[in-house]
Design a protein around this motif. Structure first.
Motif: not given
Ligand SMILES: [Zn+2]
Ligand SMILES: [Zn+2]
Length: 107
Positions: A9-20, A56-60, A66-71
């Motif tokens: 929840e605390k991560m910025c968009r770039q870092h959230l998407l990056g870790e994903h 956890e990241l996909a839920r956030e 944001y789009n998530h379509c990669s289980p």
């Protein structure tokens, strides 16, 4: 490849998407049987946490619209345990990123 393991929840968009994205790279490495012992020894990844951390990241991501379509698909059953220090990672992430710093300093 690096798993930050900090509060999504605390991560910025770039870092959230990056870790994903990096989690899916890790998935690819595990399935190809690549040697990732360097990443494990350096505390960058913990393959045993791939699935729960990914979800956890996909839920956030979904929460933020944001789009998530990669289980994560099938991964090897025996995974080497890593040792990540989330508190140290939080410090490192905030050192690198003004937006994460701001998000983490707000309650
Ligand atoms: Zn995904
Ligand atoms: Zn950031």
């Amino acid at each position: 490849m690096r798993m930050w393991l900090v509060d999504p929840e605390k991560m910025c968009r770039q870092h959230l998407l990056g870790e994903h994205v990096e989690l899916h790279m890790l998935e690819g490495c595990l399935n190809k049987g690549k040697n990732i012992s360097g990443f494990i020894e350096n505390g960058f990844v913990d393959p045993t946490l791939l699935l729960p951390r990914h979800d956890e990241l996909a839920r956030e991501m979904e929460e933020r619209g944001y789009n998530h379509c990669s289980p994560v698909g099938k991964i090897p059953q025996t995974l080497q345990k890593g040792h990540i220090d989330p508190a140290a990672n939080r410090v490192e992430l905030c050192r690198r990123c003004a937006e994460c710093t701001e998000r983490f300093s707000n309650p």
